[in-house]
Motif scaffolding. Structure first.
Motif, PDB file in Angstrom:
ATOM      1  N   ALA A   1       0.813  -1.220   0.000  1.00 33.20           N
ATOM      2  CA  ALA A   1       0.000   0.000   0.000  1.00 33.20           C
ATOM      3  C   ALA A   1       0.843   1.264   0.000  1.00 33.20           C
ATOM      4  O   ALA A   1       0.880   2.018   0.970  1.00 33.20           O
TER       5      ALA A   1
ATOM      6  N   VAL B   1       2.960   4.221  11.885  1.00 37.93           N
ATOM      7  CA  VAL B   1       1.736   3.821  12.570  1.00 37.93           C
ATOM      8  C   VAL B   1       1.904   2.438  13.203  1.00 37.93           C
ATOM      9  O   VAL B   1       1.548   2.236  14.365  1.00 37.93           O
ATOM     10  N   VAL B   2       2.490   1.503  12.459  1.00 41.89           N
ATOM     11  CA  VAL B   2       2.675   0.168  13.053  1.00 41.89           C
ATOM     12  C   VAL B   2       3.620   0.235  14.263  1.00 41.89           C
ATOM     13  O   VAL B   2       3.311  -0.349  15.314  1.00 41.89           O
ATOM     14  N   PRO B   3       4.749   0.953  14.174  1.00 42.59           N
ATOM     15  CA  PRO B   3       5.553   1.102  15.397  1.00 42.59           C
ATOM     16  C   PRO B   3       4.746   1.697  16.552  1.00 42.59           C
ATOM     17  O   PRO B   3       4.924   1.307  17.711  1.00 42.59           O
TER      18      PRO B   3
ATOM     19  N   TYR C   1      -5.589  -5.601   8.345  1.00 44.73           N
ATOM     20  CA  TYR C   1      -4.180  -5.372   7.987  1.00 44.73           C
ATOM     21  C   TYR C   1      -3.269  -6.291   8.829  1.00 44.73           C
ATOM     22  O   TYR C   1      -3.245  -6.189  10.071  1.00 44.73           O
TER      23      TYR C   1
ATOM     24  N   CYS D   1      -9.219  -0.491  13.115  1.00 46.63           N
ATOM     25  CA  CYS D   1      -8.715  -0.051  11.819  1.00 46.63           C
ATOM     26  C   CYS D   1      -9.795   0.806  11.159  1.00 46.63           C
ATOM     27  O   CYS D   1     -10.821   0.297  10.726  1.00 46.63           O
TER      28      CYS D   1
ATOM     29  N   ASN E   1      -8.896  -1.458   6.428  1.00 51.59           N
ATOM     30  CA  ASN E   1      -8.088  -2.151   5.427  1.00 51.59           C
ATOM     31  C   ASN E   1      -8.198  -3.633   5.765  1.00 51.59           C
ATOM     32  O   ASN E   1      -7.844  -4.013   6.882  1.00 51.59           O
TER      33      ASN E   1
ATOM     34  N   ASP F   1      -6.081   2.986  14.463  1.00 56.74           N
ATOM     35  CA  ASP F   1      -5.181   3.194  13.328  1.00 56.74           C
ATOM     36  C   ASP F   1      -5.987   3.912  12.258  1.00 56.74           C
ATOM     37  O   ASP F   1      -6.850   3.327  11.606  1.00 56.74           O
TER      38      ASP F   1
ATOM     39  N   VAL G   1      -4.633   5.632   9.605  1.00 62.83           N
ATOM     40  CA  VAL G   1      -3.662   6.024   8.582  1.00 62.83           C
ATOM     41  C   VAL G   1      -4.352   6.353   7.253  1.00 62.83           C
ATOM     42  O   VAL G   1      -3.843   7.147   6.468  1.00 62.83           O
ATOM     43  N   HIS G   2      -5.544   5.775   7.012  1.00 67.03           N
ATOM     44  CA  HIS G   2      -6.261   6.028   5.749  1.00 67.03           C
ATOM     45  C   HIS G   2      -7.309   7.138   5.884  1.00 67.03           C
ATOM     46  O   HIS G   2      -8.140   7.310   4.982  1.00 67.03           O
TER      47      HIS G   2
ATOM     48  N   SER H   1       1.691   9.547   5.465  1.00 65.46           N
ATOM     49  CA  SER H   1       2.367   8.536   4.638  1.00 65.46           C
ATOM     50  C   SER H   1       1.511   8.002   3.501  1.00 65.46           C
ATOM     51  O   SER H   1       1.967   7.940   2.355  1.00 65.46           O
ATOM     52  N   LYS H   2       0.265   7.592   3.787  1.00 65.20           N
ATOM     53  CA  LYS H   2      -0.610   7.083   2.713  1.00 65.20           C
ATOM     54  C   LYS H   2      -1.109   8.250   1.869  1.00 65.20           C
ATOM     55  O   LYS H   2      -1.099   8.198   0.650  1.00 65.20           O
TER      56      LYS H   2
ATOM     57  N   SER I   1       4.802   9.778  11.706  1.00 69.19           N
ATOM     58  CA  SER I   1       3.374   9.656  12.009  1.00 69.19           C
ATOM     59  C   SER I   1       3.071  10.413  13.286  1.00 69.19           C
ATOM     60  O   SER I   1       3.990  10.808  14.017  1.00 69.19           O
TER      61      SER I   1
HETATM   62  C1  LIG Z   1      -4.200   0.094   8.239  1.00 70.74           C
HETATM   63  C2  LIG Z   1      -2.735   0.374   8.066  1.00 70.74           C
HETATM   64  N1  LIG Z   1      -2.002   0.757   9.126  1.00 70.74           N
HETATM   65  C3  LIG Z   1      -0.690   1.027   9.022  1.00 70.74           C
HETATM   66  C4  LIG Z   1      -0.043   0.931   7.809  1.00 70.74           C
HETATM   67  C5  LIG Z   1       1.422   1.210   7.734  1.00 70.74           C
HETATM   68  O1  LIG Z   1       1.745   2.314   8.485  1.00 70.74           O
HETATM   69  P1  LIG Z   1       3.285   2.662   8.788  1.00 70.74           P
HETATM   70  O2  LIG Z   1       4.041   2.467   7.524  1.00 70.74           O
HETATM   71  O3  LIG Z   1       3.211   4.083   9.213  1.00 70.74           O
HETATM   72  O4  LIG Z   1       3.719   1.764   9.866  1.00 70.74           O
HETATM   73  C6  LIG Z   1      -0.764   0.528   6.685  1.00 70.74           C
HETATM   74  C7  LIG Z   1      -0.072   0.358   5.408  1.00 70.74           C
HETATM   75  O5  LIG Z   1      -0.549  -0.280   4.509  1.00 70.74           O
HETATM   76  C8  LIG Z   1      -2.136   0.271   6.814  1.00 70.74           C
HETATM   77  O6  LIG Z   1      -2.880  -0.086   5.768  1.00 70.74           O
END
Ligand SMILES: Cc1ncc(COP(=O)(O)O)c(C=O)c1O
Length: 401
Positions: A37, A96-98, A121, A168, A172, A200, A202-203, A234-235, A245
């Motif tokens: 993504a 976001v994942v961290p 995700y 989420c 996603n 989360d 992010v979108h 980022s997205k 983030s």
């Molecule tokens: C729902 C979701 N969260 C987090 C991420 C990635 O976030 P990051 O790269 O900031 O860790 C993605 C990437 O595809 C995503 O779809």
């Protein structure tokens, strides 16, 4: 200014994950990459300009994020999400994942139960399981080509002593832009059982006409006080490589605990280019984002019409947000392993395997729509051709036997 999303920009030689990891994930490097993504569009010029301007200074030492960085984000929340957050609630995360992983570390203990809502995700599973916490699944229910939260199941699972829920929003891979009434019901269950909601988002900025993203803490004081929300440029602006983030944490105690973990791991500095790029994105990005969403809507309409005409057995779940389309191949090939063989071996396309999202993901694949239309068209053509030649397709339908 009119932006160009049609030009095909080669990414070879840039170590792009979506190219470099093809062999590892699919066992074949010669695939059309429609998976990871990020977007195959240029990161906007104003972000690149800000980075170039900073690179003009010859010292790239330890650097703090400016007040302008924070104000740009607050302004963006107000403009794009009609929500006013407070300056002191904003914290940094290198991604976001961290941030999700850090929240799991900071607010749960090994063995604690953490709720997730699959299909979702895949890193949601990893941040829980790989840190020795127990995953509790509250699967989304499928109804009419859209996912719905199962609140009765959520209530039961929350009552089993869960400590946290990873939300989420937008979703996603299903593309849900959760409605306020859905989020409010979720919030009520979580409040009743004392769960911390880690959202989360992010979108959040990538929402199609007719839908509106609701930041979780904007639901009200109670939701704000039991949540951590992650957002990022980022997205939205195709700058995931900047590793920048933001966390929104209205509750001072939760904020202090988050700060402690972020600082202990020395993750709070971030990087200079991420800071200036993010500030520029949030200050100047509105018109670019509007044009991006127009183009993505065009891609979505194109993909939907193409599949309806050339591969009607493949059902595209029309996303309400995100640039991801969840393709239902179950009428073509319900077995996930064989579906992968069809897409990789025959169609020569790389889509995310539905099984990796768990829940009811088998028989689905996730298509990234954020490509120049010519690339998307080529991917869809390959898929339609492979589907037409798939043995299951040539089996007589039940009514013909
Ligand atoms: C729902 C979701 N969260 C987090 C991420 C990635 O976030 P990051 O790269 O900031 O860790 C993605 C990437 O595809 C995503 O779809």
């Amino acid at each position: 200014m009119t932006y160009d999303f049609d030009t095909i920009i080669p990414r070879e030689g840039t170590q792009a994950v979506k190219l470099e990891m093809l062999g590892t994930y699919f066992g074949d490097k010669d695939l059309l990459p429609l998976w990871v993504a990020d977007m195959d569009f240029a990161t906007p010029d104003f972000v690149l300009e800000a980075i170039r301007a900073r690179a003009e200074h010859p010292i790239l030492g330890y650097t703090l994020r400016s007040e302008g960085f924070h104000q740009a984000f607050l302004g963006w929340l107000e403009q794009r999400h009609q929500w006013r957050a407070e300056r002191e609630w904003i914290r940094f995360s290198p991604g976001v994942v961290p941030g999700l992983a850090l929240a799991v570390q900071a607010f749960t203990q090994p063995g604690d139960k953490v709720l997730v809502q699959p299909p979702v995700y895949p890193p949601f599973f990893g941040v829980v399981e790989n840190q020795g916490r127990q995953l509790l699944e509250n699967p989304l229910r499928e109804e009419g080509g859209r996912y719905h939260m199962d609140f009765d199941d959520l209530e039961r699972k929350a009552a089993q002593g869960a400590k946290m829920l990873l939300l989420c929003s937008p979703q996603n891979p299903g593309g849900n832009v959760w409605r306020p009434d859905e989020l409010e019901r979720l919030a009520q269950v979580c409040q009743r059982h004392g769960l911390l909601v880690v959202a989360d988002e992010v979108h959040a900025d990538l929402v199609f006409p007719g839908f509106r993203h609701t930041p979780y803490p904007s639901l009200g004081e109670a939701a704000a006080q039991h949540s951590i929300t992650f957002m990022a440029p980022s997205k939205t602006f195709n700058c995931a490589g900047l590793g920048t983030s933001l966390a929104i944490i209205p509750n001072p105690e939760i904020r202090a605990a988050y700060d402690k973990h972020l600082h202990n791991a020395h993750l709070h500095f971030g990087n200079i280019f991420g800071s200036v790029g993010t500030q520029a994105a949030y200050e100047q990005g509105g018109p670019w984002l509007d044009q991006l969403m127009d183009y993505l809507l065009g891609n979505l309409d194109f993909a939907e019409a193409f599949l309806a005409e050339h591969a009607p057995q493949v059902k595209l779940w029309r996303p309400e947000g995100t640039y991801l389309a969840w393709l239902d191949f179950r009428q073509v090939e319900p077995d996930g392993k064989r579906l992968k063989e069809l897409l990789v071996g025959r169609a020569k396309v790389a889509l995310n395997d539905g099984r990796s999202f768990r829940g009811t993901g088998e028989g689905f694949a996730r298509l990234n729509l954020a490509h120049p239309r010519a690339i998307l068209a080529e991917g869809l053509r390959r898929i339609a051709e492979a589907v037409a030649n798939h043995p299951l397709e040539n089996r007589p339908s039940p009514t013909q036997t």
